[in-house]
Design an enzyme around this catalytic site. Sequence first.
Site, PDB file in Angstrom:
ATOM      1  N   TRP A 181       0.988  -1.286   0.211  1.00 34.90           N
ATOM      2  CA  TRP A 181       0.110  -0.038   0.023  1.00 34.90           C
ATOM      3  C   TRP A 181       0.764   1.200  -0.019  1.00 34.90           C
ATOM      4  O   TRP A 181       1.806   1.228   0.796  1.00 34.90           O
ATOM      5  CB  TRP A 181      -0.911   0.009   1.276  1.00 34.90           C
ATOM      6  N   GLU A 220      -3.040  -2.670  -2.416  1.00 27.95           N
ATOM      7  CA  GLU A 220      -4.086  -2.330  -1.795  1.00 27.95           C
ATOM      8  C   GLU A 220      -4.317  -0.936  -2.197  1.00 27.95           C
ATOM      9  O   GLU A 220      -3.590  -0.072  -2.171  1.00 27.95           O
ATOM     10  CB  GLU A 220      -3.913  -2.124  -0.188  1.00 27.95           C
ATOM     11  N   LYS A 222      -6.938   2.802  -2.813  1.00 29.79           N
ATOM     12  CA  LYS A 222      -7.585   3.810  -1.948  1.00 29.79           C
ATOM     13  C   LYS A 222      -8.261   4.754  -2.653  1.00 29.79           C
ATOM     14  O   LYS A 222      -7.899   4.681  -3.594  1.00 29.79           O
ATOM     15  CB  LYS A 222      -6.560   4.119  -1.032  1.00 29.79           C
ATOM     16  N   ASP A 254      -9.813  -3.315   1.288  1.00 26.72           N
ATOM     17  CA  ASP A 254      -9.786  -2.688   2.790  1.00 26.72           C
ATOM     18  C   ASP A 254     -11.036  -1.860   2.691  1.00 26.72           C
ATOM     19  O   ASP A 254     -11.504  -1.064   1.843  1.00 26.72           O
ATOM     20  CB  ASP A 254      -8.793  -1.610   2.825  1.00 26.72           C
ATOM     21  N   HIS A 257     -11.556   1.939   2.416  1.00 30.97           N
ATOM     22  CA  HIS A 257     -10.829   2.407   1.044  1.00 30.97           C
ATOM     23  C   HIS A 257     -11.910   2.741  -0.145  1.00 30.97           C
ATOM     24  O   HIS A 257     -11.556   2.681  -1.090  1.00 30.97           O
ATOM     25  CB  HIS A 257      -9.855   1.632   0.808  1.00 30.97           C
ATOM     26  N   HIS A 281      -8.673  -6.236   3.973  1.00 35.44           N
ATOM     27  CA  HIS A 281      -8.382  -5.909   5.301  1.00 35.44           C
ATOM     28  C   HIS A 281      -9.625  -5.300   5.876  1.00 35.44           C
ATOM     29  O   HIS A 281     -10.311  -4.291   5.602  1.00 35.44           O
ATOM     30  CB  HIS A 281      -7.628  -4.227   5.235  1.00 35.44           C
ATOM     31  N   ASP A 289     -11.795   7.047   6.329  1.00 31.94           N
ATOM     32  CA  ASP A 289     -11.077   5.759   6.686  1.00 31.94           C
ATOM     33  C   ASP A 289     -10.633   5.995   8.084  1.00 31.94           C
ATOM     34  O   ASP A 289      -9.117   5.941   8.276  1.00 31.94           O
ATOM     35  CB  ASP A 289      -9.969   5.779   5.644  1.00 31.94           C
ATOM     36  N   ASP A 291     -10.400   3.845  10.761  1.00 37.43           N
ATOM     37  CA  ASP A 291      -9.801   2.608  11.178  1.00 37.43           C
ATOM     38  C   ASP A 291     -10.082   2.606  12.552  1.00 37.43           C
ATOM     39  O   ASP A 291      -9.430   2.273  13.474  1.00 37.43           O
ATOM     40  CB  ASP A 291      -8.440   2.764  10.856  1.00 37.43           C
ATOM     41  N   ASP A 321      -7.261  -4.274   9.774  1.00 38.66           N
ATOM     42  CA  ASP A 321      -6.482  -3.156   9.757  1.00 38.66           C
ATOM     43  C   ASP A 321      -7.241  -1.972  10.712  1.00 38.66           C
ATOM     44  O   ASP A 321      -8.187  -1.261  10.103  1.00 38.66           O
ATOM     45  CB  ASP A 321      -6.243  -2.891   8.215  1.00 38.66           C
TER      46      ASP A 321
HETATM   47  C1  RNT Z   1      -3.817   2.740   4.710  1.00 38.31           C
HETATM   48  C2  RNT Z   1      -4.150   1.356   4.444  1.00 38.31           C
HETATM   49  C3  RNT Z   1      -3.001   0.422   5.033  1.00 38.31           C
HETATM   50  C4  RNT Z   1      -2.350   0.851   6.677  1.00 38.31           C
HETATM   51  C5  RNT Z   1      -1.390  -0.284   6.988  1.00 38.31           C
HETATM   52  C6  RNT Z   1      -0.811   0.459   8.212  1.00 38.31           C
HETATM   53  O1  RNT Z   1      -5.020   3.561   4.528  1.00 38.31           O
HETATM   54  O2  RNT Z   1      -5.058   0.637   5.026  1.00 38.31           O
HETATM   55  O3  RNT Z   1      -3.382  -1.109   4.938  1.00 38.31           O
HETATM   56  O4  RNT Z   1      -3.536   0.934   7.186  1.00 38.31           O
HETATM   57  O5  RNT Z   1      -0.753  -0.570   5.996  1.00 38.31           O
HETATM   58 ZN    ZN Z   2      -5.389  -1.237   4.903  1.00 37.84          ZN
END
Ligand code: RNT
Ligand code: ZN
Length: 414
Positions: A181, A220, A222, A254, A257, A281, A289, A291, A321
């Site tokens: 990523w 990955e 986004k 993810d 994203h 993720h 995002d 998290d 994640d």
């Molecule tokens: C970032 C991505 C990625 C990170 C990690 C730390 O938006 O989701 O996966 O969260 O690699």
């Molecule tokens: Zn991620």
Amino acid sequence: MNIFEYAKSKYDVLGIDVEAAIRTLSSKEISIHCWQGDDVVGFEQGGQEASGGIQATGNYPGRARTPEELMADFEVAIKHIPGKKRINLHASYAVHGDIFADRDELEYKHFAPWVEFAKKNDLGIDFNPTFFSHPMVKDGLTLSSPDNGVRAFWIRHARCCRKISAQIAKELGKDVLHNIWIPDGFKDIPGDKLGPRRRLKESLDIILADKYDGVIDSLESKVFGIGVESYTVGSNEFYLGYAASRKGVYNLLDNGHYHPTESVADKISSLLLYFDKIPLHVTRPVRWDSDHVVTLNDDVLDMAKEIVRCDALDKVLIGLDFFDASINRIAAWIIGTRNMQKALLQALLLPNKTFKELQDSSRFTELLMLNEAVKTLPFGVIWEEYCRRSGVSCDTGWYSNIAEYERNVLSKRG
Ligand code: RNT
Ligand code: ZN
């Protein structure tokens, strides 16, 4: 009849095999990210908080500051998590001895302690090159930078990371997911969207040219990040196209994203027709995002349902994640991981075959009725039994242990 037998009988009526569901769940690995334990800081000199559009907010006491602390905390967390587990590492968690190695000089030896840790705790390992929180991120760019020196540095970094991943896979006798990523993008309206993407494609071609046994490569995408609101180089279309046109390269989804109303669950069945693996993720975006810790919400349940209904438990690699620095970090790991497992168990305990039959015979009224009826099945009883058989406490039972660890260990950290 005890309460478990009673609950089981409710599922029996619908033709659902509770014992089979429990067996399946206990064999499904969940990859737990190391970075929840220290707010994505890592162990580099002057360890900085995450940059590149990701942010852990909060300053709850007790952040792990060293490999020893992070390993100790992780060991506490996994005692309270049933089933099979993996640990997901980032390159920034390299264990440096007296000599510091920059990202483009990393070697297997910097991760050998993690391999020992994984062996001791019966864990698989996944790996991520770290393309953020580093001075070689120039103007927010890494693999797509117009600066040849910047691109070359990050290409060297990813190449060492894939080599390290291969060595870890060999040591453990288990595949390692190597996920790329990058934060690359622009805050404001770009003058050229094609150039950065072309450079990213060329960089990836160099990075992925080496073939390694035991390494599963993923990319990955986004949609945007903080400070890069207008354009993200590694978009969904970019990586999906890249992965579809290469053998053995996968698109990691993810669920933080995508556009807020876009369903990641809905993507699973489509991707399965073209890819033999889908890395995930699983996170909880709150308005962006952000998290947050994974909860047992509809997003997560819908993903679990798709994985189970598509018979894809062996194809979907589930990683978590999230990074919340405002609550006890070990509790965050436990809550988030157990919620992912609960979602899978709920999905395994659905009359999935009947759902399909109802759809195919156009009995949509019954389909809606059954979809709603299953929501009040005594799921909690089955989950508790699963925890009991796995030797872990029920949902509220583990907390006192974590509170005690907080008092005795975490609160003493500076
Ligand atoms: C970032 C991505 C990625 C990170 C990690 C730390 O938006 O989701 O996966 O969260 O690699
Ligand atoms: Zn991620």
